[in-house]
Design a protein around this motif. Structure first.
Motif, PDB file in Angstrom:
ATOM      1  N   TYR A  59     -54.435  46.607  46.727  1.00 42.08           N
ATOM      2  CA  TYR A  59     -54.826  47.717  47.594  1.00 42.08           C
ATOM      3  C   TYR A  59     -55.442  47.235  48.906  1.00 42.08           C
ATOM      4  N   TYR A  60     -56.346  46.297  48.810  1.00 43.81           N
ATOM      5  CA  TYR A  60     -57.118  45.969  50.009  1.00 43.81           C
ATOM      6  C   TYR A  60     -57.550  44.512  49.978  1.00 43.81           C
TER       7      TYR A  60
ATOM      8  N   ASN B  69     -53.187  48.687  51.637  1.00 43.17           N
ATOM      9  CA  ASN B  69     -52.001  49.418  51.169  1.00 43.17           C
ATOM     10  C   ASN B  69     -52.506  50.619  50.382  1.00 43.17           C
ATOM     11  N   TYR B  70     -52.555  51.755  51.041  1.00 42.09           N
ATOM     12  CA  TYR B  70     -53.096  52.946  50.403  1.00 42.09           C
ATOM     13  C   TYR B  70     -52.229  53.420  49.236  1.00 42.09           C
ATOM     14  N   SER B  71     -50.963  53.080  49.259  1.00 43.53           N
ATOM     15  CA  SER B  71     -50.071  53.502  48.182  1.00 43.53           C
ATOM     16  C   SER B  71     -50.242  52.653  46.933  1.00 43.53           C
ATOM     17  N   ALA B  72     -50.924  51.517  47.051  1.00 45.23           N
ATOM     18  CA  ALA B  72     -51.113  50.637  45.902  1.00 45.23           C
ATOM     19  C   ALA B  72     -52.259  51.082  45.024  1.00 45.23           C
TER      20      ALA B  72
ATOM     21  N   ASP C 186     -48.965  56.146  42.342  1.00 46.37           N
ATOM     22  CA  ASP C 186     -48.806  55.288  41.176  1.00 46.37           C
ATOM     23  C   ASP C 186     -48.400  53.913  41.674  1.00 46.37           C
ATOM     24  N   SER C 187     -49.294  52.925  41.506  1.00 50.31           N
ATOM     25  CA  SER C 187     -49.037  51.598  42.034  1.00 50.31           C
ATOM     26  C   SER C 187     -47.836  50.945  41.378  1.00 50.31           C
TER      27      SER C 187
END
Length: 897
Positions: free
Chosen positions: A509-510, A540-543, A602-603
């Protein structure tokens, strides 16, 4: 006839041996007081003692071998008296053991007093026992006298009398020690009773000064009244003595220098419960006459004219006489007239205010000055710097060998050493060593190193993820010794440079990494600082499976401003512009977020091509220096920075930057120049007591839109914001004023204002805005927004989601230290705060403020830096943001403005 002769011979045979025997028997003799005789002392023996030196005792008695003495007579009597006076014996006898002709032999029998085997205390605590033992001095093994026992009882009673126990009873029981001969054990029983409190204070004889003023003048002796609710009402004998002096001082301040306390009495009264005794105090005063200053003449002054000295003194003929004001104007460390001479090198200057005439109610003074020679600095020594190299401390000094002594330069040197952060400010001692014989002075700066490197190792769970951080700050680094193996202990240190490293991640994510470096004396000859910071972050906000209201204000990093202007440096951007103030400008962030929206990703099923990704790379170079005008407390700081943003599928927040698909895709650049002019005279970076700090910062980009003929009103967003443009102004100030005599209670007042402007009304920068509310710490800070604390309100609650263009904030804070030790600096605070934000001048009302109040505590640990927690209550509701005010707790990391 023959029988008679035989009987005569028998008589002589019997009598002569007896007569001869009696003449030579020296132990069979009689001494009569009616017929004293003189003898020569042949020998003196001492018997009955075990521990004392016999020869010393013989000398004390005065019975010396060879001396002539009359027996009986005063010689023997005086010997007994002298031995009794020692207080060491319970029995003294002087016996003549032998007499031969005119010679006499003496034996001095002494019965030693019993020795102290042990002391037992009953009815006292351990600390009280230690206090009694220290003051009474009942030493085990020493002889115990009646006087010692009496004194012990008196001292113990006085000890508790000073603590407010007026009715203390002491019973000392002596008992034999069965394990040792001639030894005693003391059992000391102490019944402290209850502390006595003051009931009423009666003052008579006061005509010119009211009872209320006099009663308030006594600080520790307070009556049981509503106005003294939060003051101690215990009666303490020592404090009462001090308060009587304060009462007379109050009269002296009003001109009644002859005022005296004629009589004072303390007596117990039966008020309320019997187990809580109280006392009344009667004070009878004699005020005397009121006096005024008369003529003040100056004698011996050649450097400054008399009129000038009189103006500096500030006391005119006819002013009410006040000894306290006179002493302060003449000799005070900060305001005293003596500083005029000390700043010119007249270290041996003396001033004696002599009262030469009292004419009715006027007092004439003659100020007798002896200016002496100017003192030249001989040696300047630095001691105690076990880690920091001497040149790092010496280059901050304003006192140099060969210069004239100056108190102002001495205190300025003290301040600069304290500002370094390498030494304990409370332990810095500039020791002035004058040499009147040759007109020189040595100055020794006594320092005590303190640990100021910091480490951050933390982890936390929130928004459905774990975030881990590791950060290191080496505040006394040495670059020149990197290749010196012997200097690695464990790192090369001592040159005052700062090196910071930080890494933070939450997995896919970060993640962010940052590096910063500061050289405070570039080139080593002038205090010109150089700073460098570099960082890169990716989110990565989608992760992430859950996150609230995608908050683009991402993770914190390092931001350093060597002059303490708040922020400075871009490190990803934590601590960037809003991250800190003053000495420790490394602000670490926590979590932030807006609860307006809910996104679910959903990662496991996310595709990176469609992911919402934000990448930021930043580089900043800074250069600062001191100014000579208007004074050398002024500084100038310049910084050139570049930030590169790479955004993919980011449209839900920057809706006005979105393309036709509703997303923001592309790269954006922020090239800016920042300059800050400031003045700081703050004495101590950790717990400031005196001084002020002001700064005006301007950050701007080139006005790209003015150099082209493009129509930005119709331009595509990707091209419009390719190069961001703006100009930003921030003005800050704060003052520190001590409110108590020991300067521990400090009032801090502060204000700050900010404005973000534009060159083109169609090119409104989405960056560099102000986000106000809460603790002032960001969650994930990906670009240079200013986070402004306003306690009593939720984080970011006073600004729109994308920030405000202007703000104002005002703070009043009371501080009091709990401990100021090098290992930990802790102080408590209470605050009043208010602020407001706006987007345009038309809707911005700077004095329509959101108000709050609260309390807090700050803890500085050398290893971890400054931390704190505040409780604030916001009084004003925020429109369209229910629950943003009210009771709020705020956790603070790093020094905030």
């Amino acid at each position: 006839m023959q029988k008679s002769i035989i009987l005569l011979f028998l008589f002589l045979a019997v009598w002569f041996p007896r007569a001869f025997s009696q003449e030579n028997d020296s132990t069979n003799f009689s001494i009569y007081y009616s017929s004293p005789a003189k003898y020569t002392i042949a020998d003196v023996q001492v018997s009955g003692i075990k521990y004392l030196d016999k020869s010393v005792l013989i000398q004390l008695s005065g019975l010396q071998v060879g001396n002539e003495i009359e027996v009986p007579g005063e010689g023997v009597t005086n010997a007994i008296k002298k031995l009794w006076q020692q207080g060491l014996f319970s029995d003294v006898k002087v016996t003549a053991t032998k007499i031969v002709k005119d010679q006499i032999w003496f034996d001095i029998y002494l019965q030693e007093r019993p020795r102290l085997a042990d002391v037992n205390f009953m009815g006292v605590s351990k600390s009280e026992k230690d206090d009694i033992t220290e003051k009474v001095l009942l030493l085990k093994g020493s002889q115990l006298t009646d006087n010692q026992v009496i004194n012990a009882e008196r001292i113990i009673k006085n000890i508790f009398l000073e603590k407010g126990f007026l009715n203390t009873e002491v019973n000392i029981v002596q008992r034999d020690d069965t394990t040792q001969n001639n030894s005693l054990i003391l059992d000391i029983y102490v019944d402290k009773k209850t502390k006595v409190k003051v009931n009423e204070i009666f003052i008579s004889g006061n005509k010119e000064i009211s009872y209320f003023i006099l009663e308030r003048a006594m600080k520790k002796t307070n009556t049981r009244t509503l106005r003294n609710t939060f003051k101690t009402k215990k009666f303490l004998q020592e404090e009462f003595k001090k308060d009587k002096k304060l009462l007379i001082d109050k009269y002296n301040e009003k001109g009644y220098r002859d005022a005296i306390i004629v009589r004072d009495s303390i007596y117990q009264v039966n008020v309320g419960r019997k187990d809580k005794p109280r006392v009344n105090i009667d004070l009878e005063l004699e005020e005397g006459n009121k006096y005024y200053f008369g003529d003040i003449k100056w004698v011996g002054n050649t450097i400054y004219p008399s009129d000038y000295l009189s103006n500096v003194l500030g006391i005119k003929k006819g002013d009410v006489f006040n000894q306290k004001i006179l002493d302060k104007r003449l000799f005070d460390n900060d305001e005293g007239l003596n500083n005029l001479y000390l700043d010119k090198g007249y270290l041996f200057f003396t001033l004696d205010p002599i009262e030469i005439n009292v004419n009715n109610d006027s007092i004439d003074y003659e100020m007798r000055i002896s200016e002496g020679k100017q003192a030249t600095i001989n040696e300047v020594r630095i001691v105690g710097n076990t880690k920091t190299h001497e040149h790092v401390a010496r280059r901050e000094l304003y006192t140099f060998p060969g210069d004239l002594f100056s108190k102002s330069n001495l205190m300025r040197s003290y301040r600069e050493l304290a500002q370094l952060g390498h030494f304990d400010p409370e332990a810095i001692n500039p020791d002035v060593q004058p040499h009147p014989e040759n007109g020189t002075v040595d100055i020794e700066y006594q320092l005590q190193e303190k640990a100021n490197d910091q480490i951050e190792l933390s982890g936390g769970w929130g928004a459905g993820m774990f975030v881990g951080s590791i950060g290191l700050k080496f505040a006394n680094f040495s670059v020149r010794n990197i290749f010196n193996k012997e200097a690695w202990r464990p790192l090369p240190t001592g040159d005052g440079q700062t090196l910071g490293l930080r890494f933070q991640t939450s997995g896919k994510y970060y993640r962010t990494i940052s590096l910063s470096f500061i050289e405070p004396w570039l080139g080593g000859k002038k205090p010109n600082s150089f700073s460098l910071s570099l960082s890169h972050s990716r989110t990565n906000y989608s992760a992430n499976k859950y996150y609230q209201s995608y908050n683009p204000y991402g993770s914190s990093g390092y931001g350093y401003n060597p002059y303490g202007y708040g922020g400075g440096g871009y490190s990803g951007y934590g601590g960037g512009y809003g991250g800190g103030y003053g000495y420790d400008s490394y602000g670490y962030g926590g979590y932030g977020g807006y609860p307006q929206y809910q996104y679910n990703y959903d990662s496991e099923s996310s595709n990176e091509d469609n992911d919402q990704i934000w990448e930021t790379t930043a580089l900043a170079l800074g250069y600062g220096y001191r100014l000579k005008y208007p004074d050398d407390y002024f500084t100038m700081y310049h910084e050139v920075s570049y930030e590169h943003y790479n955004l993919r599928n980011m449209g839900s927040y920057f809706y006005f930057m979105a393309d036709s698909t509703g997303q923001v895709n592309g790269t954006f650049n922020n090239f800016s120049f920042k300059t800050v002019i400031g003045r700081s005279s703050v004495d101590n970076p950790l717990y400031s007591r005196n001084g002020s700090s002001f700064s005006l910062a301007l950050k701007l980009t080139p006005p790209y839109s003015l150099f082209t003929n493009k129509d930005y009103s119709t331009m595509q967003n990707n091209e419009k914001y390719k190069w961001i443009e703006y100009h930003k102004w921030v003005f800050k100030g704060q003052l520190y004023n001590p409110l108590s005599k020991n300067t521990n209670l400090v009032l801090r007042t502060a204000f700050e204002m900010g404005f973000l402007g534009y060159y083109n009304k169609y090119l409104l920068s989405p960056f560099e805005r102000f986000i106000v509310g809460g603790s002032g710490m960001s969650g994930y800070n990906l670009y240079g927004a200013d986070y402004v604390a306003l306690r009593g309100y939720k984080d970011f609650s006073l600004s729109p989601n994308n920030g405000s263009n202007m703000y104002s904030k005002f703070t009043v804070e009371m501080r009091y230290p709990i401990t100021l030790k090098p290992s930990a600096t802790i102080y408590a605070l209470a605050f009043l705060e208010a602020g407001n934000t706006g987007m345009t001048f038309q809707n911005y009302v700077p004095f329509k403020l959101n108000r709050s109040a609260g309390v807090g505590v700050r803890i500085f640990l050398p290893m971890f830096g400054l931390m704190g927690i505040d409780y604030g209550y916001g009084f004003d509701e925020i429109p369209n943001n229910a629950g943003a005010n009210g009771s709020q707790f705020h956790f603070v990391i790093g020094q905030q403005f």
